[in-house]
Design an enzyme around this catalytic site. Structure first.
Site, PDB file in Angstrom:
ATOM      1  N   ASP A   1     -47.365  -2.929  -3.221  1.00  0.00           N
ATOM      2  CA  ASP A   1     -47.116  -1.636  -2.571  1.00  0.00           C
ATOM      3  C   ASP A   1     -45.940  -1.766  -1.623  1.00  0.00           C
ATOM      4  O   ASP A   1     -45.476  -2.854  -1.317  1.00  0.00           O
ATOM      5  CB  ASP A   1     -48.345  -1.210  -1.782  1.00  0.00           C
ATOM      6  CG  ASP A   1     -48.638  -2.194  -0.647  1.00  0.00           C
ATOM      7  OD1 ASP A   1     -49.144  -1.773   0.398  1.00  0.00           O
ATOM      8  OD2 ASP A   1     -48.330  -3.390  -0.819  1.00  0.00           O
TER       9      ASP A   1
ATOM     10  N   CYS B   1     -70.672 -21.882  18.268  1.00  0.00           N
ATOM     11  CA  CYS B   1     -69.607 -22.591  17.538  1.00  0.00           C
ATOM     12  C   CYS B   1     -69.500 -24.035  18.017  1.00  0.00           C
ATOM     13  O   CYS B   1     -69.968 -24.410  19.100  1.00  0.00           O
ATOM     14  CB  CYS B   1     -68.265 -21.867  17.696  1.00  0.00           C
ATOM     15  SG  CYS B   1     -67.292 -22.335  19.147  1.00  0.00           S
TER      16      CYS B   1
ATOM     17  N   ASP C   1     -53.037 -11.204  -0.826  1.00  0.00           N
ATOM     18  CA  ASP C   1     -52.257  -9.999  -0.597  1.00  0.00           C
ATOM     19  C   ASP C   1     -51.059 -10.084  -1.539  1.00  0.00           C
ATOM     20  O   ASP C   1     -50.624 -11.168  -1.915  1.00  0.00           O
ATOM     21  CB  ASP C   1     -51.808  -9.923   0.873  1.00  0.00           C
ATOM     22  CG  ASP C   1     -51.287  -8.525   1.216  1.00  0.00           C
ATOM     23  OD1 ASP C   1     -50.951  -8.274   2.377  1.00  0.00           O
ATOM     24  OD2 ASP C   1     -51.214  -7.689   0.288  1.00  0.00           O
ATOM     25  N   SER C   2     -50.520  -8.928  -1.909  1.00  0.00           N
ATOM     26  CA  SER C   2     -49.558  -8.872  -3.026  1.00  0.00           C
ATOM     27  C   SER C   2     -48.127  -9.203  -2.617  1.00  0.00           C
ATOM     28  O   SER C   2     -47.261  -9.383  -3.458  1.00  0.00           O
ATOM     29  CB  SER C   2     -49.548  -7.453  -3.596  1.00  0.00           C
ATOM     30  OG  SER C   2     -49.208  -6.560  -2.523  1.00  0.00           O
ATOM     31  N   GLY C   3     -47.866  -9.236  -1.315  1.00  0.00           N
ATOM     32  CA  GLY C   3     -46.489  -9.424  -0.887  1.00  0.00           C
ATOM     33  C   GLY C   3     -45.866  -8.120  -0.426  1.00  0.00           C
ATOM     34  O   GLY C   3     -44.803  -8.109   0.178  1.00  0.00           O
ATOM     35  N   GLY C   4     -46.544  -7.019  -0.690  1.00  0.00           N
ATOM     36  CA  GLY C   4     -46.010  -5.703  -0.323  1.00  0.00           C
ATOM     37  C   GLY C   4     -45.667  -5.637   1.154  1.00  0.00           C
ATOM     38  O   GLY C   4     -44.645  -5.106   1.549  1.00  0.00           O
ATOM     39  N   PHE C   5     -46.506  -6.190   1.984  1.00  0.00           N
ATOM     40  CA  PHE C   5     -46.294  -6.111   3.439  1.00  0.00           C
ATOM     41  C   PHE C   5     -45.267  -7.145   3.884  1.00  0.00           C
ATOM     42  O   PHE C   5     -44.345  -6.871   4.627  1.00  0.00           O
ATOM     43  CB  PHE C   5     -47.624  -6.368   4.138  1.00  0.00           C
ATOM     44  CG  PHE C   5     -47.559  -6.333   5.641  1.00  0.00           C
ATOM     45  CD1 PHE C   5     -47.575  -7.515   6.374  1.00  0.00           C
ATOM     46  CD2 PHE C   5     -47.485  -5.126   6.323  1.00  0.00           C
ATOM     47  CE1 PHE C   5     -47.536  -7.496   7.758  1.00  0.00           C
ATOM     48  CE2 PHE C   5     -47.436  -5.099   7.711  1.00  0.00           C
ATOM     49  CZ  PHE C   5     -47.465  -6.277   8.426  1.00  0.00           C
TER      50      PHE C   5
ATOM     51  N   ASP D   1     -59.094  -8.231   7.595  1.00  0.00           N
ATOM     52  CA  ASP D   1     -58.404  -9.521   7.761  1.00  0.00           C
ATOM     53  C   ASP D   1     -57.456  -9.347   8.941  1.00  0.00           C
ATOM     54  O   ASP D   1     -56.966  -8.237   9.182  1.00  0.00           O
ATOM     55  CB  ASP D   1     -57.589  -9.880   6.509  1.00  0.00           C
ATOM     56  CG  ASP D   1     -56.197  -9.280   6.568  1.00  0.00           C
ATOM     57  OD1 ASP D   1     -56.047  -8.136   6.092  1.00  0.00           O
ATOM     58  OD2 ASP D   1     -55.285  -9.921   7.122  1.00  0.00           O
TER      59      ASP D   1
ATOM     60  N   HIS E   1     -63.409 -21.489  17.650  1.00  0.00           N
ATOM     61  CA  HIS E   1     -64.185 -20.519  18.444  1.00  0.00           C
ATOM     62  C   HIS E   1     -63.831 -19.077  18.054  1.00  0.00           C
ATOM     63  O   HIS E   1     -64.719 -18.236  17.823  1.00  0.00           O
ATOM     64  CB  HIS E   1     -63.943 -20.713  19.947  1.00  0.00           C
ATOM     65  CG  HIS E   1     -64.494 -19.563  20.729  1.00  0.00           C
ATOM     66  ND1 HIS E   1     -65.843 -19.419  21.018  1.00  0.00           N
ATOM     67  CD2 HIS E   1     -63.888 -18.456  21.215  1.00  0.00           C
ATOM     68  CE1 HIS E   1     -66.043 -18.279  21.658  1.00  0.00           C
ATOM     69  NE2 HIS E   1     -64.876 -17.667  21.797  1.00  0.00           N
TER      70      HIS E   1
ATOM     71  N   CYS F   1     -72.368 -18.852  22.651  1.00  0.00           N
ATOM     72  CA  CYS F   1     -71.696 -18.983  21.352  1.00  0.00           C
ATOM     73  C   CYS F   1     -72.208 -20.226  20.632  1.00  0.00           C
ATOM     74  O   CYS F   1     -72.353 -21.287  21.234  1.00  0.00           O
ATOM     75  CB  CYS F   1     -70.180 -19.089  21.565  1.00  0.00           C
ATOM     76  SG  CYS F   1     -69.252 -19.316  20.030  1.00  0.00           S
TER      77      CYS F   1
ATOM     78  N   GLY G   1     -50.717  -0.083   5.785  1.00  0.00           N
ATOM     79  CA  GLY G   1     -49.764   0.672   6.588  1.00  0.00           C
ATOM     80  C   GLY G   1     -50.345   1.105   7.909  1.00  0.00           C
ATOM     81  O   GLY G   1     -49.803   1.951   8.595  1.00  0.00           O
TER      82      GLY G   1
ATOM     83  N   CYS H   1     -67.997 -24.451  21.584  1.00  0.00           N
ATOM     84  CA  CYS H   1     -68.854 -24.070  22.706  1.00  0.00           C
ATOM     85  C   CYS H   1     -70.104 -24.938  22.812  1.00  0.00           C
ATOM     86  O   CYS H   1     -70.661 -25.107  23.895  1.00  0.00           O
ATOM     87  CB  CYS H   1     -69.256 -22.609  22.575  1.00  0.00           C
ATOM     88  SG  CYS H   1     -67.845 -21.506  22.726  1.00  0.00           S
TER      89      CYS H   1
ATOM     90  N   GLN I   1     -51.592   4.259   1.020  1.00  0.00           N
ATOM     91  CA  GLN I   1     -50.538   4.341   2.025  1.00  0.00           C
ATOM     92  C   GLN I   1     -50.482   5.774   2.563  1.00  0.00           C
ATOM     93  O   GLN I   1     -51.505   6.435   2.637  1.00  0.00           O
ATOM     94  CB  GLN I   1     -49.193   3.895   1.410  1.00  0.00           C
ATOM     95  CG  GLN I   1     -49.114   2.394   1.138  1.00  0.00           C
ATOM     96  CD  GLN I   1     -49.015   1.548   2.385  1.00  0.00           C
ATOM     97  OE1 GLN I   1     -48.970   2.057   3.503  1.00  0.00           O
ATOM     98  NE2 GLN I   1     -49.006   0.238   2.225  1.00  0.00           N
TER      99      GLN I   1
HETATM  100  C1  LIG Z   1     -50.975  -6.518  10.779  1.00  0.00           C
HETATM  101  N1  LIG Z   1     -51.075  -5.242  10.163  1.00  0.00           N
HETATM  102  C2  LIG Z   1     -51.018  -5.106   8.782  1.00  0.00           C
HETATM  103  N2  LIG Z   1     -50.890  -3.929   8.187  1.00  0.00           N
HETATM  104  C3  LIG Z   1     -50.806  -4.170   6.868  1.00  0.00           C
HETATM  105  C4  LIG Z   1     -50.582  -3.323   5.808  1.00  0.00           C
HETATM  106  C5  LIG Z   1     -50.481  -3.825   4.537  1.00  0.00           C
HETATM  107  C6  LIG Z   1     -50.629  -5.203   4.282  1.00  0.00           C
HETATM  108  C7  LIG Z   1     -50.881  -6.079   5.349  1.00  0.00           C
HETATM  109  C8  LIG Z   1     -50.948  -5.543   6.640  1.00  0.00           C
HETATM  110  N3  LIG Z   1     -51.085  -6.132   7.899  1.00  0.00           N
HETATM  111  N4  LIG Z   1     -50.465  -5.679   2.992  1.00  0.00           N
HETATM  112  C9  LIG Z   1     -50.027  -4.899   2.013  1.00  0.00           C
HETATM  113  N5  LIG Z   1     -49.792  -5.381   0.760  1.00  0.00           N
HETATM  114  N6  LIG Z   1     -49.781  -3.581   2.237  1.00  0.00           N
HETATM  115  C10 LIG Z   1     -50.212  -2.930   3.423  1.00  0.00           C
HETATM  116 ZN   LIG Z   2     -67.501 -20.614  20.662  1.00  0.00          ZN
END
Ligand SMILES: CNc1nc2cc3c(cc2[nH]1)N=C(N)NC3
Ligand SMILES: [Zn+2]
Length: 369
Positions: free
Chosen positions: A147, A306, A93-97, A266, A335, A304, A216, A309, A189
């Site tokens: 972003d 795993c 992830d870019s760091g935007g969040f 994710d 798990h 399960c 977002g 379990c 967004q």
């Molecule tokens: C937990 N909710 C969540 N909404 C997100 C929204 C974004 C994100 C990570 C997030 N996690 N990473 C971004 N770079 N931008 C938008």
């Molecule tokens: Zn399990």
């Protein structure tokens, strides 16, 4: 070929589809859940265990690795795959969040975001160019445009200006991205405003990215609002490219989002709740730490497959958690990750066998939020 998309088996009655994602580290099945390994480790589990449970692509965060240990250091170590001994796929992830949710924010300008490090309080600055260079140093297979993640709730005017800036930042991210063999995804967004979501999607599609994140969302809004934003956004994204719903989530959200045509997810939820002793099951959450399980010698879930379990009882895991034994957290984490990875595999199978909607009905009937 980068994160190209093929075999998007589209089921007529819903937007659900089963595809295969091509990356330099392999071809991976969608729908897929990506375990979160924020600081170059999926907390409490090893790469070998991740491989064993069927993890395909894992997520790491540029914000954290940029602050510590530094992305140049990771590059000198041979890149993130080598550094953490993971030969599957990696998405960063870019760091935007994180800039907006972790560091005390200093100032956002057209240039980028100034903030204070949540580690040592030092003044830091991230821009599209810096975030892309950092991700090229890390060497993930899929990287994200820089972003601005609009807080919830946000005024329309603010959401509009921020979304327009995110689109300009996406273009700057594209220009700064010079590493071949690495796919750059843009992030849609638009806050919780239908028209802004449509404008953001259309603008980013015309910039032509190999895949699209939807950002977002899952930021505190009611679930029906999140689904409404998906309904507005997903159909505008190219069918032959991956759609990645960022930060989602719980199984009920996953099955709804897959119905709208989302391919990748994710979420920190499975690993985070595991560390406070909560296990995920198809009937909802099971707090293993509860006294009710003190003498319960059955596994968390008898069906399960795993490691937890197959070999240990609720009573044993509860004992470890009560005794603050690290192995207890490892078992609940294993798990929960297995549960979500297996859940996406089951959704893929249902889509391929043209029975996704009945799978969804059955699951939602049994799962209490
Ligand atoms: C937990 N909710 C969540 N909404 C997100 C929204 C974004 C994100 C990570 C997030 N996690 N990473 C971004 N770079 N931008 C938008
Ligand atoms: Zn399990």
């Amino acid at each position: 070929v980068l994160a190209a998309y093929e075999e998007a088996v589209k089921c007529g009655y819903s937007g659900a589809r089963a595809g295969r994602l091509h990356t330099p580290h392999g071809v991976f099945d969608t729908p897929m859940f990506m375990p979160v390994g924020t600081q170059a480790t999926v907390k409490a589990v090893s790469p070998r265990e991740l491989k064993e449970m069927g993890a395909q692509i894992i997520l790491s965060n540029t914000y954290h690795l940029y602050l510590r240990p530094g992305t140049e250091l990771v590059a000198e170590a041979g890149g993130l795959h080598r550094f953490m001994d993971w030969d599957g796929g990696i998405l960063t992830d870019s760091g935007g969040f994180q800039v907006f949710s972790l560091g005390p924010l200093r100032k956002i300008t057209e240039e980028g975001a100034a903030f204070r490090s949540h580690i040592d309080g030092s003044t830091q600055f991230l821009s599209p160019e810096i975030a892309i260079k950092a991700q090229m140093n890390l060497g993930a297979d899929i990287i994200m445009a820089f972003d601005e993640c609009i807080p919830y709730p946000a005024e329309y005017q603010y959401a509009k200006l921020s979304t327009e800036r995110t689109t300009r930042w996406a273009e700057r991210s594209q220009k700064a991205h010079t590493r071949s063999g690495q796919a750059l995804f843009a992030i849609v967004q638009g806050g919780m405003y239908q028209d802004l979501r449509r404008v953001s999607a259309n603008d980013l599609v015309s910039l032509d990215f190999p895949g699209y994140g939807i950002g977002g969302l899952s930021v505190g809004e009611p679930k029906p609002v999140m689904y409404e934003m998906l309904e507005q956004t997903v159909p505008l994204l190219p069918e032959n490219k991956p759609r990645y719903l960022m930060g989602v989530g719980t199984p009920d959200c996953l099955v709804e989002a897959v119905r709208y045509g989302i391919d990748m997810f994710d979420c920190v939820f499975p690993t985070r709740v595991a560390r406070n002793g909560t296990a995920m099951t198809k009937s909802g959450r099971l707090v293993v730490k509860n006294a009710a399980y003190a003498k319960d010698f059955l596994p968390i879930d008898e069906n399960c497959g795993c490691y937890a379990c197959q070999n240990f009882s609720r009573a044993y895991i509860r004992h470890l958690l009560k005794a603050d034994e690290i192995f207890g957290l490892r078992l609940t984490t294993i798990h929960n990750l297995y549960f979500l990875l297996d859940f996406t595999k089951k959704m893929r199978q249902a889509i391929l066998e043209d029975r996704f909607l009945s799978f969804r009905e059955e699951f939602l009937a049994q799962y209490c939020k």
